[in-house]
Design a protein around this motif. Structure first.
Motif, short mmCIF file in Angstrom:
data_model
loop_
_atom_site.label_atom_id
_atom_site.label_comp_id
_atom_site.label_asym_id
_atom_site.label_seq_id
_atom_site.Cartn_x
_atom_site.Cartn_y
_atom_site.Cartn_z
N ILE A 162 -9.51 2.20 -26.74
CA ILE A 162 -8.69 2.32 -25.33
C ILE A 162 -7.59 3.41 -26.16
CG2 ILE A 162 -7.46 0.75 -23.27
CD1 ILE A 162 -10.54 0.45 -25.34
N VAL A 163 -7.68 4.63 -24.86
CA VAL A 163 -6.65 5.74 -24.59
C VAL A 163 -5.96 5.55 -24.01
CG1 VAL A 163 -8.12 6.85 -26.62
CG2 VAL A 163 -8.36 7.29 -23.69
N GLU A 164 -6.91 5.15 -22.51
CA GLU A 164 -5.31 4.68 -21.20
C GLU A 164 -6.13 4.45 -20.77
OE1 GLU A 164 -6.01 8.64 -18.55
OE2 GLU A 164 -5.97 9.53 -20.65
N GLY A 165 -5.07 3.05 -19.99
CA GLY A 165 -5.16 2.36 -18.95
C GLY A 165 -4.85 0.48 -20.14
N ARG A 166 -5.50 0.03 -18.87
CA ARG A 166 -5.83 -1.58 -19.63
C ARG A 166 -6.79 -2.50 -19.17
NH1 ARG A 166 -1.89 -4.34 -16.26
NH2 ARG A 166 -1.14 -3.42 -14.47
N ALA B 286 -4.33 0.36 -25.00
CA ALA B 286 -4.48 1.90 -25.15
C ALA B 286 -3.83 1.37 -25.92
CB ALA B 286 -3.39 2.71 -24.25
N GLY B 287 -4.80 1.95 -27.53
CA GLY B 287 -4.29 1.71 -28.59
C GLY B 287 -5.07 0.93 -29.46
N ASN B 288 -5.87 -0.71 -28.62
CA ASN B 288 -6.26 -1.63 -28.93
C ASN B 288 -7.89 -0.51 -29.36
OD1 ASN B 288 -5.53 -4.39 -26.50
ND2 ASN B 288 -4.83 -3.48 -28.55
N VAL B 289 -8.50 -1.67 -30.47
CA VAL B 289 -10.06 -0.94 -31.20
C VAL B 289 -9.75 -2.25 -31.07
CG1 VAL B 289 -11.11 -0.46 -32.98
CG2 VAL B 289 -8.80 0.66 -32.90
N VAL B 290 -12.12 -2.12 -30.00
CA VAL B 290 -12.74 -2.83 -29.67
C VAL B 290 -14.18 -2.78 -30.64
CG1 VAL B 290 -13.55 -4.67 -28.21
CG2 VAL B 290 -11.77 -3.57 -28.08
N LYS B 291 -14.23 -3.53 -31.71
CA LYS B 291 -16.21 -3.66 -31.81
C LYS B 291 -16.85 -4.97 -31.42
CE LYS B 291 -14.01 -3.04 -37.13
NZ LYS B 291 -13.58 -2.88 -38.19
N VAL B 292 -17.69 -3.91 -31.52
CA VAL B 292 -18.96 -4.80 -30.81
C VAL B 292 -20.04 -5.20 -31.43
CG1 VAL B 292 -20.08 -5.37 -28.49
CG2 VAL B 292 -18.40 -4.26 -28.44
N PRO B 293 -20.42 -5.79 -32.45
CA PRO B 293 -21.03 -6.00 -32.54
C PRO B 293 -23.32 -6.37 -32.43
CG PRO B 293 -19.82 -7.59 -33.70
CD PRO B 293 -19.84 -7.53 -32.16
N VAL B 294 -23.84 -5.81 -32.75
CA VAL B 294 -25.47 -5.81 -32.24
C VAL B 294 -25.38 -7.20 -31.85
CG1 VAL B 294 -27.60 -5.70 -32.95
CG2 VAL B 294 -26.21 -4.23 -33.92
N GLU B 295 -26.23 -7.44 -30.51
CA GLU B 295 -26.04 -8.91 -29.84
C GLU B 295 -25.53 -9.70 -28.89
OE1 GLU B 295 -29.89 -11.31 -31.02
OE2 GLU B 295 -30.84 -8.91 -31.71
N VAL B 296 -23.69 -8.73 -29.52
CA VAL B 296 -22.99 -9.86 -28.46
C VAL B 296 -22.90 -9.36 -27.79
CG1 VAL B 296 -20.32 -9.86 -29.28
CG2 VAL B 296 -21.51 -10.45 -30.85
N LYS B 297 -22.90 -10.10 -26.91
CA LYS B 297 -22.77 -9.85 -24.90
C LYS B 297 -20.60 -9.22 -24.48
CE LYS B 297 -25.66 -13.61 -24.65
NZ LYS B 297 -25.70 -15.20 -24.61
N HIS B 298 -21.19 -8.34 -23.77
CA HIS B 298 -19.94 -8.09 -23.81
C HIS B 298 -19.48 -6.89 -22.38
CE1 HIS B 298 -22.47 -4.55 -25.31
NE2 HIS B 298 -21.94 -3.83 -24.92
N GLN B 299 -18.43 -6.79 -21.80
CA GLN B 299 -17.96 -6.23 -20.40
C GLN B 299 -16.71 -6.00 -20.52
OE1 GLN B 299 -17.53 -9.06 -16.91
NE2 GLN B 299 -18.84 -7.21 -15.78
N ILE B 300 -16.05 -4.86 -20.32
CA ILE B 300 -14.64 -5.03 -19.60
C ILE B 300 -14.39 -4.31 -18.52
CG2 ILE B 300 -15.45 -2.01 -20.82
CD1 ILE B 300 -12.52 -1.71 -22.16
N THR C 15 -4.69 2.71 -12.49
CA THR C 15 -4.91 4.15 -13.08
C THR C 15 -6.75 4.00 -13.92
OG1 THR C 15 -3.96 3.70 -14.96
CG2 THR C 15 -2.90 4.50 -12.62
N ASP C 16 -7.27 4.76 -14.11
CA ASP C 16 -8.30 4.81 -14.70
C ASP C 16 -8.45 4.13 -16.24
OD1 ASP C 16 -9.60 6.07 -12.89
OD2 ASP C 16 -9.50 8.01 -13.44
N LEU C 17 -8.91 3.23 -16.66
CA LEU C 17 -9.35 2.11 -18.10
C LEU C 17 -10.29 3.58 -19.05
CD1 LEU C 17 -8.84 0.56 -20.28
CD2 LEU C 17 -10.56 -0.45 -18.94
N VAL C 18 -9.84 4.54 -19.51
CA VAL C 18 -11.15 5.16 -19.95
C VAL C 18 -10.56 5.09 -22.10
CG1 VAL C 18 -10.85 8.12 -21.32
CG2 VAL C 18 -9.83 7.09 -18.56
N PHE C 19 -11.66 4.75 -22.53
CA PHE C 19 -12.27 4.41 -23.43
C PHE C 19 -13.02 5.48 -24.73
CE2 PHE C 19 -14.51 2.02 -21.50
CZ PHE C 19 -15.79 0.98 -22.30
N ILE C 20 -12.75 5.57 -25.88
CA ILE C 20 -14.28 6.28 -26.28
C ILE C 20 -14.78 5.57 -27.36
CG2 ILE C 20 -14.30 7.99 -28.59
CD1 ILE C 20 -12.94 9.36 -25.52
N GLU C 21 -16.22 5.56 -26.91
CA GLU C 21 -16.78 4.33 -27.61
C GLU C 21 -18.42 5.17 -28.72
OE1 GLU C 21 -19.96 1.79 -24.71
OE2 GLU C 21 -21.19 3.59 -26.00
#
Length: 114
Positions: free
Chosen positions: A48-52, A66-80, A86-92
């Motif tokens: 997560i690089v910007e927002g919340r 911003a600053g958090n790192v999230v791990k989403v394993p295979v087959e784990v249900k997820h939504q952000i 303001t915009d929420l921006v992250f690198i995936e």
């Protein structure tokens, strides 16, 4: 190979796409969220690089910023969801055997794509 695609919740831009991984810059507009989903062939790591916002993993909700790192394993249900003004921006970073958009299994969606 920067390819940008608009979505009802915001947009994503492909920064890297090869046999080993795919890297995207994802922007979610305020009060919007992509579908609640999972994948069979890839895991994801989000920086997560910007927002919340609010993160839902297998039904459990937590808050991210911003600053958090999230791990989403295979087959784990997820939504952000962007809960900010303001915009929420992250690198995936996607890791696995296949990175196509057709490996998305949507469970819930605000835009009629289930």
């Amino acid at each position: 190979m920067n390819y940008k695609e608009e979505r009802p919740w915001g947009n994503f831009e492909n920064l890297l796409d090869n046999d080993k991984c795919k890297v995207k810059r994802i922007v979610i507009k305020p009060d919007q969220a992509p579908s609640y989903q999972y994948h069979f062939k890839r895991s994801e790591v989000w920086v997560i690089v910007e927002g919340r916002g609010e993160l839902k993993l297998n039904g459990n909700k937590t808050y991210i910023e911003a600053g958090n790192v999230v791990k989403v394993p295979v087959e784990v249900k997820h939504q952000i969801r962007n809960t900010g003004t303001t915009d929420l921006v992250f690198i995936e970073v996607q890791l696995g055997s296949y990175f196509g958009e057709d490996d998305i299994v949507r469970l819930e969606d605000n835009y009629g794509r289930v």
